[in-house]
Each structure stands twice: as structure tokens, then as C-alpha cells.
Design a protein around this motif. Structure first.
Motif, PDB file in Angstrom:
ATOM      1  N   THR A  11       0.951  -1.264   0.088  1.00  0.00           N
ATOM      2  CA  THR A  11      -0.085   0.121   0.053  1.00  0.00           C
ATOM      3  C   THR A  11       0.698   1.372  -0.074  1.00  0.00           C
ATOM      4  N   VAL A  12       1.976   1.248   0.857  1.00  0.00           N
ATOM      5  CA  VAL A  12       2.806   2.475   0.993  1.00  0.00           C
ATOM      6  C   VAL A  12       3.941   2.166   0.027  1.00  0.00           C
ATOM      7  N   GLY A  13       4.689   1.102   0.137  1.00  0.00           N
ATOM      8  CA  GLY A  13       5.876   0.818  -0.967  1.00  0.00           C
ATOM      9  C   GLY A  13       6.940   1.479  -0.310  1.00  0.00           C
ATOM     10  N   GLN A  14       7.203   1.405   0.939  1.00  0.00           N
ATOM     11  CA  GLN A  14       8.237   2.179   1.518  1.00  0.00           C
ATOM     12  C   GLN A  14       9.705   1.766   0.769  1.00  0.00           C
ATOM     13  N   ILE A  15      10.095   0.571   0.436  1.00  0.00           N
ATOM     14  CA  ILE A  15      11.075   0.256  -0.505  1.00  0.00           C
ATOM     15  C   ILE A  15      10.842  -0.863  -1.133  1.00  0.00           C
ATOM     16  N   GLN A  16      10.727  -0.948  -2.369  1.00  0.00           N
ATOM     17  CA  GLN A  16      10.608  -2.127  -3.233  1.00  0.00           C
ATOM     18  C   GLN A  16      11.254  -2.045  -4.453  1.00  0.00           C
ATOM     19  N   GLY A  17      11.777  -3.075  -4.910  1.00  0.00           N
ATOM     20  CA  GLY A  17      12.641  -3.106  -6.306  1.00  0.00           C
ATOM     21  C   GLY A  17      12.631  -4.609  -7.043  1.00  0.00           C
ATOM     22  N   TRP A  42       2.004  -8.415  -6.982  1.00  0.00           N
ATOM     23  CA  TRP A  42       2.395  -7.228  -6.470  1.00  0.00           C
ATOM     24  C   TRP A  42       1.652  -6.560  -7.545  1.00  0.00           C
ATOM     25  N   PRO A  43       0.967  -5.046  -7.227  1.00  0.00           N
ATOM     26  CA  PRO A  43       0.895  -4.727  -5.791  1.00  0.00           C
ATOM     27  C   PRO A  43      -0.467  -5.058  -5.142  1.00  0.00           C
ATOM     28  N   PRO A  73       8.247  -5.765  -8.614  1.00  0.00           N
ATOM     29  CA  PRO A  73       8.679  -6.339  -7.441  1.00  0.00           C
ATOM     30  C   PRO A  73       7.752  -7.406  -7.041  1.00  0.00           C
ATOM     31  N   TYR A  74       8.370  -8.245  -6.012  1.00  0.00           N
ATOM     32  CA  TYR A  74       7.473  -9.265  -5.622  1.00  0.00           C
ATOM     33  C   TYR A  74       6.523  -8.650  -4.426  1.00  0.00           C
ATOM     34  N   SER A 132       7.451  -7.688   1.398  1.00  0.00           N
ATOM     35  CA  SER A 132       8.956  -7.712   1.655  1.00  0.00           C
ATOM     36  C   SER A 132       9.753  -8.004   0.452  1.00  0.00           C
ATOM     37  N   GLY A 133       9.189  -8.696  -0.687  1.00  0.00           N
ATOM     38  CA  GLY A 133       9.771  -9.087  -1.874  1.00  0.00           C
ATOM     39  C   GLY A 133      10.302 -10.543  -2.094  1.00  0.00           C
ATOM     40  N   LEU A 134       9.960 -11.564  -1.142  1.00  0.00           N
ATOM     41  CA  LEU A 134      10.170 -12.789  -1.451  1.00  0.00           C
ATOM     42  C   LEU A 134       9.094 -13.424  -2.054  1.00  0.00           C
TER      43      LEU A 134
END
Length: 497
Positions: free
Chosen positions: A62-68, A197-198, A232-233, A236-238
């Protein structure tokens, strides 16, 4: 409830299952006598793995504080890989590169840390009309050139922001020029099929479901027909069920096997020469396969390279792996399933492999010996068959003994109405009744081993929890470990070439 809907529910509700450890319990097999059960070896997570998993504030879609995301699923030593990042505010970020396994117990080893660099918010794309494709066009934030000293493996890029948030993205370092006893193929095409995502309440979609205009989870009419690696996934991205692959990798490396790694995209793009390996191991949930991927696996068997599938629901859907709109190779996974495929091409429409011909000659069982047959309501015991077979040697197990809770999530079984591998001797090493989640009553799971006339093996575990029983401390099972060692020992000693 359809299988599609059930898998969509699993995808939304399994946040705890996407990391590198899946909650659960492990128990010794039950039997009435015979040799004593093998004693488990304690496993304790390393400090570095704990630092990767925790200690920072939670990232949300929702916020996407850090994603890649990474520009490639795999990269060779000496080549570069780009990372495309977005932060919820303009600040600095660093990247730590971790490798899973090789002397690190169940953890990872940090190999390098970048200097801080700037990141800022990036535009979140909307789903493409007609296909639901979500593809980011974020610029490159940081580039890594792979040192020549790094060995092939599963890697995590760990993104940590100045304001204390952390997320990840996985990639593989390959070494396709080196011969190795085992090549582990990591299922990135299936990772992407399940990528939600997202998961933000209005945008995300994968190959099973997506949000409706009202902001609630819909069904098959809201799913994506194409999914992109350029995103991104979730959270957390996993990736979903990443734990299966990291668990198998940690176990194999801790046992000293000579192993290299590749992604399923490498299989598709023709980078893999099966003759360089005695065994090709498919470590996780490997459901989505292109014609090129299957051709490579079939060529491996013909050339005498053994295949070991450690999970279930393998080679279920045919896919196309296509270029991005900008022309970057192999960045889109296409699978229309029940929707009419507008461009089937020479390999046929993107449907289940078993549906490509009226005689089902391309059903997955024709290569594997078994095929997907259900989703479990809850974990069930694996019931041992053929306990005198060398596969079960040293476990102390007898026919009818049970390994508790080993059959879980999805299962495979032998279907006498479908083709089986031609010219092979098949042994069904388990016959495990279970209750199907989709209301089809009770069915039976089979772990299978097929051997052709040249002595080439094709093994299928037929359950999601097999790789977790190898290397995840919460699912550890010594019987599964011993049986898998027996399998690999026999494969490595008996070349089918």
C-alpha cells in the motif's frame, strides 16, 4: 471452489509462507517395529540470516516504503545486473548482497554492501487493458557487476532505507560453462505467475485473480493473462514458496554436493546443456513451463541426465516467455488458460499440457510418471510403499508406515488413464490418501521413480513439503533426508549416458 480460486486464496493468505522458513511441525515417522528411526541433526539459524529477515520496519504494498526488481532472473560472473527501486520518499538506500547456503547452515552469507545512493518514489503502473499486464518502467537505481570469485547460487539483494525499511529481490548467479554433478533449476516463471504485486487494495493481479473496480478480490475474470518480471514481488519481496528452493539449496550444499544453479528462464533461453550435469534438480513449485523448457528436460533424459522434481504440480501449464514492450528478452510470462489464446503459435495454445491433444499425449505424466491430482485441506501423512527398495534403505521404514504431515498444499499421483513414460520401469514409493480441498473426496498421492532402459531416473516427490523436510528447521525430517541422499547417491553412481 475451483482450483483457480483455491490457489488465489492461498496466494493472498500465505504471507507467512513466502519467506525462507514456513511454519509447521516435524515429527518422526510412525511404525510398529524394525530399525530405529534416524535421529535428526539440530539446525540453528545464523546471525546473518536473522539480520536479513528481521530487525527493520515492515514494508507494505500500500505504501511501498522500499521495493525493487532485478533486470534479470540470472547472471553470470563478470556480467552486470541492474536493480530498479522505488521508495515512499526521497532518501538514501543501501544494498546488501547475500548468498543462500554453502557453509552457512540454514542462513545466508553477506558478500558485499553498497555505498548509500539516492532513491525516490516512482510511478506505479496500472494493469494493461485486455491482458492485465503490470510492468514497471522504473530507471536503474544501482548496478552490480558479479565478481569472478562468486560461485553459482541463489542470491538475495537486500534493500535497506535510511528511514529503517527493508525488502528484497532474488536472483541466481549461474555458471553454465562449468560441469557439475547437480544443476538446480529455480522456478522463476512460476514465481512470477503467483506474483500479486501490488497487493494494495486496487491494482495487483496474478495468473489467478486480481482486484475488481470496487477494490475487492475478484476471480478469473480479474486475473492477468500476462505477468511481467519488471515489478517487485509483494510486500517484503520474497516470491511465493521461495522457501522450497532455499531449503533444498541449503541442504544440498551442507551435504557437500557439487552443485550449480540456473533459473527456469535459462532453461527457456537455451543456456543449459544437460550433458554438463549428471542430475537436473527442480527444487520447488515448478508449474509453468514453456515448450523450450520441456524440450530441454526431455533432451536431458534422452542424453542420460537424471531428473529430480522435489515438489508437486510440475509442468502443469504451457506458457510463452515473451519480450517486454521495450524489447528486453524474456520479461513476460503469458498463459491464457481457459481464455482463448489469440496467438497460439507452433507449440499450441497456453493451456494445461494434458489438454493440448485429445489423446493427452503431452500430459505431464508422460515425462514425469505422475501428475497433479489435488489440493489438500490439511497436511496428511506420507504412507510408505516398496520399503525394501533402495530408495528407503537405512530409514527403518516398513510398508504402511507414515511420515506425519509430509503431504501438503498440492499433491501428485499416478493416473492410469494418462500416458506414462515409454520404455520405463516405474516404482510408486508411497500411496498416501488425502482429503481434497476442492470437494472431490479422498484421493491418493504417489511419490514416483521411473527408470528407462539406459538407466536414467526421473524422480517426483509429489508433495510441497518434501524440500522443506530437507533443510527447513521447522519441517526437518531425517527419513526424507536419508531417502533423498539415497536417490542422489544412486543417480550420481549410475550414469544413464
Amino acid at each position: 471452489m475451483s482450483r483457480r480460486r483455491a490457489l488465489g486464496v492461498i496466494g493472498v493468505g500465505a504471507a507467512a509462507l513466502t519467506g525462507c522458513g514456513v511454519p509447521g511441525r516435524s515429527a518422526p515417522a510412525t511404525h510398529s517395529g524394525g530399525a530405529p528411526a534416524v535421529r535428526p541433526k539440530p539446525v540453528v539459524p545464523t546471525g546473518d540470516w536473522a539480520s536479513v529477515q528481521g530487525g527493520m520496519k515492515k514494508v507494505t504494498d500500500t505504501v511501498g516504503q522500499i521495493q525493487g526488481y532485478a533486470s534479470k532472473t540470472s547472471v553470470s560472473r563478470g556480467e552486470s545486473i541492474d536493480f530498479h527501486l522505488s521508495s515512499h520518499l526521497a532518501q538514501t538506500c543501501r544494498v546488501d548482497i547475500h548468498r543462500v547456503g554453502r557453509g552457512d547452515g540454514p542462513g545466508t552469507r553477506r558478500l558485499m554492501t553498497s555505498t548509500p545512493f539516492p532513491v525516490r518514489p516512482r510511478t506505479r503502473p496500472t494493469p494493461a487493458s485486455g491482458t492485465g499486464l503490470i510492468a514497471c518502467d522504473w530507471p536503474v537505481s544501482w548496478t552490480l557487476r558479479i565478481p569472478g570469485s562468486w560461485e553459482s547460487g541463489i542470491f538475495l539483494a537486500v534493500f535497506t532505507t535510511q528511514d529503517g525499511y527493508r525488502s528484497y529481490t532474488p536472483f541466481v548467479v549461474r555458471d553454465t560453462g562449468r560441469r557439475s554433478d547437480i544443476l538446480m533449476v529455480v522456478p522463476f516463471t512460476t514465481y512470477q505467475a503467483y506474483n500479486l504485486w501490488p497487493h494494495d487494495g486496487h491494482t495487483g493481479r496474478n495468473r489467478y485473480r486480481g482486484y475488481t473496480p470496487a477494490g475487492v478480490w475478484g476471480g478469473i475474470d480479474d486475473r492477468a493473462l500476462k505477468v511481467s518480471f519488471d515489478r517487485p514481488y509483494p510486500e517484503s519481496g520474497l516470491p511465493h514458496w521461495f522457501a522450497l528452493d532455499t531449503s533444498a539449496a541449503r541442504w544440498a550444499e551442507s551435504n557437500g554436493y557439487d552443485i550449480t544453479y540456473a533459473s527456469s528462464v535459462d532453461l527457456h533461453e537455451g543456456r543449459i546443456d544437460p550433458s554438463n550435469h549428471r542430475v537436473m534438480m527442480f527444487s520447488g513449485h515448478d508449474e509453468y513451463w514453456s515448450r523450450e523448457m520441456r524440450d530441454c528436460a526431455e533432451q536431458a533424459v534422452s542424453a542420460g541426465t537424471h531428473l529430480a522434481f522435489l515438489a508437486a504440480n510440475n509442468i502443469y501449464f504451457q506458457i510463452r516467455v515473451e519480450d517486454s514492450a521495450e524489447g528486453r528478452a524474456s520479461r513476460v510470462v503469458t498463459c491464457y488458460k481457459e481464455t482463448a489464446d489469440p496467438a497460439p503459435g507452433p507449440t499450441g495454445p497456453t493451456v494445461r499440457w494434458r489438454q493440448l491433444d485429445t489423446d493427452h499425449r503431452r500430459a505431464e505424466q508422460g515425462l514425469l510418471g505422475v501428475q497433479y491430482n489435488g489440493i489438500l485441506k490439511k497436511p496428511a501423512p506420507l504412507v510408505v510403499r516398496e520399503s525394501r527398495h533402495w530408495f528407503w534403505s537405512g530409514t527403518g521404514l516398513r510398508d504402511g508406515d507414515e511420515i506425519p504431515d509430509l503431504i501438503a498444499v498440492e499433491a501428485d499421483g499416478f493416473d492410469p488413464a494418462m500416458p506414462r513414460p515409454a520404455g520405463t520401469k516405474q516404482t510408486l514409493l508411497s500411496a498416501s490418501p488425502y482429503a481434497d480441498r476442492l470437494g472431490r473426496g479422498r484421493t491418493v498421492q504417489n511419490t514416483s521413480l521411473c527408470v528407462n532402459k539406459k538407466g536414467t531416473f526421473v524422480f517426483v516427490a509429489g508433495t510441497f513439503y518434501w524440500p522443506l523436510a530437507l533443510g527447513d528447521p521447522r519441517h526437518f525430517n531425517p527419513h526424507v533426508q536419508r531417502a533423498t541422499r539415497n536417490l542422489l547417491t544412486r543417480m550420481l553412481e549410475h550414469s544413464g549416458k
